[in-house]
Design a protein around this motif. Structure first.
Motif, mmCIF file in Angstrom:
data_model
loop_
_atom_site.group_PDB
_atom_site.id
_atom_site.type_symbol
_atom_site.label_atom_id
_atom_site.label_comp_id
_atom_site.label_asym_id
_atom_site.label_seq_id
_atom_site.Cartn_x
_atom_site.Cartn_y
_atom_site.Cartn_z
ATOM 1 N N ASP A 40 0.822 -1.220 0.000
ATOM 2 C CA ASP A 40 0.000 0.000 0.000
ATOM 3 C C ASP A 40 0.856 1.270 0.000
ATOM 4 O OD1 ASP A 40 -2.240 -1.571 0.057
ATOM 5 O OD2 ASP A 40 -2.754 -1.169 2.131
ATOM 6 N N HIS A 112 -3.169 4.848 0.271
ATOM 7 C CA HIS A 112 -3.902 3.867 -0.532
ATOM 8 C C HIS A 112 -4.695 2.902 0.356
ATOM 9 C CE1 HIS A 112 -5.006 1.079 -3.611
ATOM 10 N NE2 HIS A 112 -4.289 0.114 -3.086
ATOM 11 N N HIS A 113 -4.147 2.574 1.511
ATOM 12 C CA HIS A 113 -4.739 1.585 2.423
ATOM 13 C C HIS A 113 -6.185 1.924 2.806
ATOM 14 C CE1 HIS A 113 -4.935 -1.270 5.741
ATOM 15 N NE2 HIS A 113 -5.150 -0.305 6.598
ATOM 16 N N GLN A 114 -7.093 0.976 2.622
ATOM 17 C CA GLN A 114 -8.507 1.080 3.045
ATOM 18 C C GLN A 114 -9.235 2.287 2.465
ATOM 19 O OE1 GLN A 114 -8.193 0.988 7.355
ATOM 20 N NE2 GLN A 114 -8.191 -1.250 7.416
ATOM 21 N N THR A 115 -8.830 2.758 1.281
ATOM 22 C CA THR A 115 -9.438 4.002 0.794
ATOM 23 C C THR A 115 -10.764 3.795 0.070
ATOM 24 O OG1 THR A 115 -7.880 3.878 -1.048
ATOM 25 C CG2 THR A 115 -7.368 5.431 0.715
ATOM 26 N N GLU A 116 -11.257 2.543 0.018
ATOM 27 C CA GLU A 116 -12.603 2.333 -0.532
ATOM 28 C C GLU A 116 -13.641 3.012 0.377
ATOM 29 O OE1 GLU A 116 -10.792 0.148 0.939
ATOM 30 O OE2 GLU A 116 -11.918 -1.385 2.020
ATOM 31 N N PHE A 118 -12.999 6.077 1.842
ATOM 32 C CA PHE A 118 -12.303 7.335 2.128
ATOM 33 C C PHE A 118 -13.239 8.461 2.567
ATOM 34 C CE2 PHE A 118 -9.940 11.226 1.371
ATOM 35 C CZ PHE A 118 -8.758 10.918 2.020
ATOM 36 N N ASP A 125 -6.302 7.409 7.858
ATOM 37 C CA ASP A 125 -6.565 8.705 7.204
ATOM 38 C C ASP A 125 -7.321 9.651 8.130
ATOM 39 O OD1 ASP A 125 -8.278 6.390 5.669
ATOM 40 O OD2 ASP A 125 -9.579 8.052 6.169
ATOM 41 N N HIS A 174 -5.484 12.711 0.859
ATOM 42 C CA HIS A 174 -6.163 12.205 -0.340
ATOM 43 C C HIS A 174 -5.957 10.690 -0.494
ATOM 44 C CE1 HIS A 174 -5.802 16.391 -1.862
ATOM 45 N NE2 HIS A 174 -4.553 16.316 -1.476
ATOM 46 N N PRO A 175 -6.926 10.048 -1.140
ATOM 47 C CA PRO A 175 -6.693 8.659 -1.549
ATOM 48 C C PRO A 175 -5.800 8.638 -2.799
ATOM 49 C CG PRO A 175 -8.859 9.364 -2.284
ATOM 50 C CD PRO A 175 -8.260 10.540 -1.545
ATOM 51 N N THR A 179 -11.649 8.445 -6.186
ATOM 52 C CA THR A 179 -12.731 7.793 -5.434
ATOM 53 C C THR A 179 -13.708 7.106 -6.380
ATOM 54 O OG1 THR A 179 -12.575 9.862 -4.205
ATOM 55 C CG2 THR A 179 -14.063 8.212 -3.348
#
Ligand SMILES: [Zn+2]
Length: 247
Positions: A40, A112-116, A118, A125, A174-175, A179
């Motif tokens: 990630d 990037h980690h767990q950004t579904e 976000f 984050d 930011h992711p 998104t």
């Protein structure tokens, strides 16, 4: 430029020209038997290295020690490192406050980690977002004193805010991926999407010889990964970085 290699005159130039100062933010987490635990964070680091070829940015040393969680796999023998949000927030506030003291006003953390999730936020984050807000309030109060927002000099606040001028844009999280990908690229954990991205960005982080050792549902699509698909993800992310990171 990599921040740790910058000389003071270069730092002053970056401040004067309002270069984006970017923290690659991530975790160390189990990503199946075939992929490195740093995936990630490596994805963010490698993407910023690519983006730096076309834009003036400062890349801070990456922070790998976020809240991976043990949701995917227990840490024993698997490698996930978990530092909870409650421990991250005070660290991140000090880091951001220090960057504001230096003079940076265009600070970004990219994760990037767990950004579904976000928009609602996840522990790493959220901790860094909270920390950014806290650092900005603390910094403004120290510089301008209590009542700074209520003073006459701020009478144009809402008009400036509408034009995009806003102290709270000094630090943004930011992711890495947009998104809304409109189905352009698969978002997953250690499946075809992430594995392809690593094949394109950091092939040494993938070992196809270990696909067969995977047992998790989330890795079922990993053997279909390809560098070609990864390159599509890279192009999509580059577009996203171009939108987010401007002087
Ligand atoms: Zn991942």
């Amino acid at each position: 430029m990599r921040y740790e290699l910058m000389l003071p005159y270069q730092i002053r130039k970056a401040i004067a020209e309002n270069w984006p100062v970017v923290l690659p933010l991530g975790v160390l987490e189990y990503h199946g038997e075939h992929m490195a635990v740093g995936m990630d964070t490596l994805a963010v680091v490698k993407m910023l290295e690519l983006f730096e070829k076309e834009a003036d940015i400062v890349i801070l040393p990456a922070f790998y020690y976020g809240a991976a969680s043990y949701a995917v796999a227990p840490p024993e023998g698997n490698g996930s490192v978990q530092v909870g949000g409650r421990a991250l927030a005070p660290f991140a506030e000090e880091l951001f406050y220090s960057l504001l003291r230096i003079g940076f006003r265009n600070i970004h953390a990219i994760i990037h980690h767990q950004t579904e999730n976000f928009a609602a936020g996840m522990p790493t984050d959220l901790a860094f977002k909270t920390a950014g807000r806290q650092a900005i309030f603390r910094f403004l109060e120290k510089e301008r004193g209590e009542g700074w927002w209520g003073s006459e000099t701020m009478a144009g606040y809402y008009a400036e805010h509408a034009e995009g001028g806003n102290f709270f844009n000094w630090i943004q999280v930011h992711p890495l991926m947009p998104t809304v990908t409109d189905g352009q690229y698969p978002f997953d954990h250690a499946g075809i999407g992430e594995t392809s991205l690593m094949l394109a960005l950091c092939p040494e982080a993938v070992d196809a010889g270990h696909f067969a050792d995977n047992t998790g549902w989330y890795t079922a699509t990993a053997p279909e990964a390809s560098m070609e698909l990864g390159q599509k993800g890279v192009a999509m992310i580059l577009d996203h970085l171009r939108e987010m990171l401007t002087a």
